[in-house]
Scaffold this motif. Structure first.
Motif, PDB file in Angstrom:
ATOM      1  N   LEU A  84       4.748 -13.863  -5.092  1.00  0.00           N
ATOM      2  CA  LEU A  84       4.952 -12.601  -5.809  1.00  0.00           C
ATOM      3  C   LEU A  84       6.351 -12.609  -6.405  1.00  0.00           C
ATOM      4  N   ALA A  85       6.439 -12.485  -7.733  1.00  0.00           N
ATOM      5  CA  ALA A  85       7.734 -12.506  -8.399  1.00  0.00           C
ATOM      6  C   ALA A  85       7.961 -11.263  -9.255  1.00  0.00           C
ATOM      7  N   ASP A  86       6.961 -10.405  -9.360  1.00  0.00           N
ATOM      8  CA  ASP A  86       7.043  -9.215 -10.210  1.00  0.00           C
ATOM      9  C   ASP A  86       7.612  -8.048  -9.410  1.00  0.00           C
ATOM     10  N   GLY A  87       8.763  -7.542  -9.819  1.00  0.00           N
ATOM     11  CA  GLY A  87       9.414  -6.441  -9.112  1.00  0.00           C
ATOM     12  C   GLY A  87       8.585  -5.169  -9.082  1.00  0.00           C
ATOM     13  N   GLU A  88       7.842  -4.921 -10.143  1.00  0.00           N
ATOM     14  CA  GLU A  88       7.010  -3.710 -10.185  1.00  0.00           C
ATOM     15  C   GLU A  88       5.897  -3.770  -9.143  1.00  0.00           C
ATOM     16  N   LEU A  89       5.303  -4.948  -8.941  1.00  0.00           N
ATOM     17  CA  LEU A  89       4.275  -5.074  -7.908  1.00  0.00           C
ATOM     18  C   LEU A  89       4.866  -4.924  -6.509  1.00  0.00           C
ATOM     19  N   PHE A  90       6.101  -5.378  -6.308  1.00  0.00           N
ATOM     20  CA  PHE A  90       6.783  -5.143  -5.030  1.00  0.00           C
ATOM     21  C   PHE A  90       6.867  -3.641  -4.759  1.00  0.00           C
ATOM     22  N   ARG A  91       7.329  -2.892  -5.768  1.00  0.00           N
ATOM     23  CA  ARG A  91       7.485  -1.436  -5.595  1.00  0.00           C
ATOM     24  C   ARG A  91       6.150  -0.747  -5.361  1.00  0.00           C
ATOM     25  N   LEU A  92       5.136  -1.122  -6.137  1.00  0.00           N
ATOM     26  CA  LEU A  92       3.818  -0.503  -5.969  1.00  0.00           C
ATOM     27  C   LEU A  92       3.250  -0.779  -4.580  1.00  0.00           C
ATOM     28  N   ALA A  93       3.373  -2.006  -4.117  1.00  0.00           N
ATOM     29  CA  ALA A  93       2.823  -2.363  -2.808  1.00  0.00           C
ATOM     30  C   ALA A  93       3.531  -1.595  -1.690  1.00  0.00           C
ATOM     31  N   THR A  94       4.852  -1.480  -1.773  1.00  0.00           N
ATOM     32  CA  THR A  94       5.572  -0.802  -0.697  1.00  0.00           C
ATOM     33  C   THR A  94       5.394   0.701  -0.745  1.00  0.00           C
ATOM     34  N   ARG A  95       5.160   1.255  -1.916  1.00  0.00           N
ATOM     35  CA  ARG A  95       5.015   2.714  -2.020  1.00  0.00           C
ATOM     36  C   ARG A  95       3.577   3.200  -1.901  1.00  0.00           C
ATOM     37  N   CYS A  96       2.637   2.405  -2.391  1.00  0.00           N
ATOM     38  CA  CYS A  96       1.245   2.880  -2.460  1.00  0.00           C
ATOM     39  C   CYS A  96       0.279   2.104  -1.575  1.00  0.00           C
ATOM     40  N   GLY A  97       0.707   1.014  -0.995  1.00  0.00           N
ATOM     41  CA  GLY A  97      -0.210   0.173  -0.230  1.00  0.00           C
ATOM     42  C   GLY A  97      -0.373   0.608   1.208  1.00  0.00           C
ATOM     43  N   SER A  98      -1.341   0.019   1.874  1.00  0.00           N
ATOM     44  CA  SER A  98      -1.528   0.229   3.313  1.00  0.00           C
ATOM     45  C   SER A  98      -0.377  -0.437   4.043  1.00  0.00           C
ATOM     46  N   ARG A  99       0.001   0.134   5.190  1.00  0.00           N
ATOM     47  CA  ARG A  99       1.167  -0.379   5.900  1.00  0.00           C
ATOM     48  C   ARG A  99       0.879  -0.524   7.379  1.00  0.00           C
ATOM     49  N   CYS A 100       1.451  -1.568   7.967  1.00  0.00           N
ATOM     50  CA  CYS A 100       1.384  -1.770   9.408  1.00  0.00           C
ATOM     51  C   CYS A 100       2.731  -2.337   9.838  1.00  0.00           C
ATOM     52  N   GLY A 101       3.237  -1.835  10.946  1.00  0.00           N
ATOM     53  CA  GLY A 101       4.535  -2.287  11.420  1.00  0.00           C
ATOM     54  C   GLY A 101       4.480  -2.832  12.828  1.00  0.00           C
ATOM     55  N   SER A 102       5.463  -3.652  13.143  1.00  0.00           N
ATOM     56  CA  SER A 102       5.631  -4.181  14.485  1.00  0.00           C
ATOM     57  C   SER A 102       7.134  -4.153  14.780  1.00  0.00           C
ATOM     58  N   SER A 103       7.537  -4.788  15.853  1.00  0.00           N
ATOM     59  CA  SER A 103       8.953  -4.756  16.205  1.00  0.00           C
ATOM     60  C   SER A 103       9.805  -5.614  15.272  1.00  0.00           C
ATOM     61  N   THR A 104       9.205  -6.589  14.605  1.00  0.00           N
ATOM     62  CA  THR A 104       9.981  -7.485  13.746  1.00  0.00           C
ATOM     63  C   THR A 104       9.619  -7.404  12.270  1.00  0.00           C
ATOM     64  N   LEU A 105       8.445  -6.860  11.937  1.00  0.00           N
ATOM     65  CA  LEU A 105       7.959  -6.873  10.558  1.00  0.00           C
ATOM     66  C   LEU A 105       7.293  -5.566  10.174  1.00  0.00           C
ATOM     67  N   VAL A 106       7.279  -5.308   8.880  1.00  0.00           N
ATOM     68  CA  VAL A 106       6.418  -4.285   8.295  1.00  0.00           C
ATOM     69  C   VAL A 106       5.658  -4.981   7.174  1.00  0.00           C
ATOM     70  N   VAL A 107       4.339  -4.820   7.172  1.00  0.00           N
ATOM     71  CA  VAL A 107       3.488  -5.478   6.180  1.00  0.00           C
ATOM     72  C   VAL A 107       2.834  -4.406   5.315  1.00  0.00           C
ATOM     73  N   HIS A 108       2.908  -4.583   3.990  1.00  0.00           N
ATOM     74  CA  HIS A 108       2.289  -3.666   3.028  1.00  0.00           C
ATOM     75  C   HIS A 108       1.224  -4.444   2.264  1.00  0.00           C
ATOM     76  N   LEU A 109       0.051  -3.834   2.093  1.00  0.00           N
ATOM     77  CA  LEU A 109      -1.037  -4.479   1.346  1.00  0.00           C
ATOM     78  C   LEU A 109      -1.520  -3.528   0.266  1.00  0.00           C
ATOM     79  N   LEU A 110      -1.534  -4.017  -0.966  1.00  0.00           N
ATOM     80  CA  LEU A 110      -2.019  -3.240  -2.099  1.00  0.00           C
ATOM     81  C   LEU A 110      -3.208  -3.974  -2.694  1.00  0.00           C
ATOM     82  N   LEU A 111      -4.358  -3.305  -2.711  1.00  0.00           N
ATOM     83  CA  LEU A 111      -5.547  -3.875  -3.350  1.00  0.00           C
ATOM     84  C   LEU A 111      -5.479  -3.522  -4.824  1.00  0.00           C
ATOM     85  N   ARG A 112      -5.763  -4.485  -5.687  1.00  0.00           N
ATOM     86  CA  ARG A 112      -5.708  -4.221  -7.121  1.00  0.00           C
ATOM     87  C   ARG A 112      -6.928  -4.811  -7.810  1.00  0.00           C
ATOM     88  N   GLU A 113      -7.197  -4.278  -8.983  1.00  0.00           N
ATOM     89  CA  GLU A 113      -8.323  -4.738  -9.783  1.00  0.00           C
ATOM     90  C   GLU A 113      -7.978  -6.086 -10.405  1.00  0.00           C
TER      91      GLU A 113
END
Length: 113
Positions: A8-37
């Protein structure tokens, strides 16, 4: 190493995934997933801030996460965006802990997705 078509190199997709995607966290990581067409391959991006440690520690964490994410790319749905954000605890965590946390979080967000 993560193949270039899955990076992933597109800054806009980074922002969309972190703001609008599903999220799960642990003690060391937070993972964001954005489903797209579309029909492109899944892409994975990493965020490792200065809070994780100095440059040597941050680069080590990024290398470990890229290596671990390579195993999960095939299980990601369609053309999705996965962003893995390292928390400060990731700097001192052993590789096994990062692997377990990443597997747990990716499994949770793909189910929710």
């Amino acid at each position: 190493m993560l193949p270039s078509e899955h990076r992933l190199a597109d800054g806009e997709l980074f922002r969309l995934a972190t703001r609008c995607g599903s999220r799960c966290g642990s003690s060391t990581l937070v993972v964001h997933l954005l489903l797209r067409e579309g029909d492109g391959p899944p892409v994975v991006g990493f965020v490792v801030s200065r809070a994780v440690g100095n440059a040597v520690v941050r680069n080590r964490v990024k290398r470990r996460l890229r290596h671990l994410a390579r195993e999960h790319v095939s299980s990601l749905p369609g053309s999705c965006v996965l962003v893995v954000r390292a928390l400060p605890a990731a700097g001192g965590a052993p590789g096994r802990t990062l692997a377990e946390d990443l597997a747990h979080c990716v499994g949770r967000v793909t189910v929710r997705g």
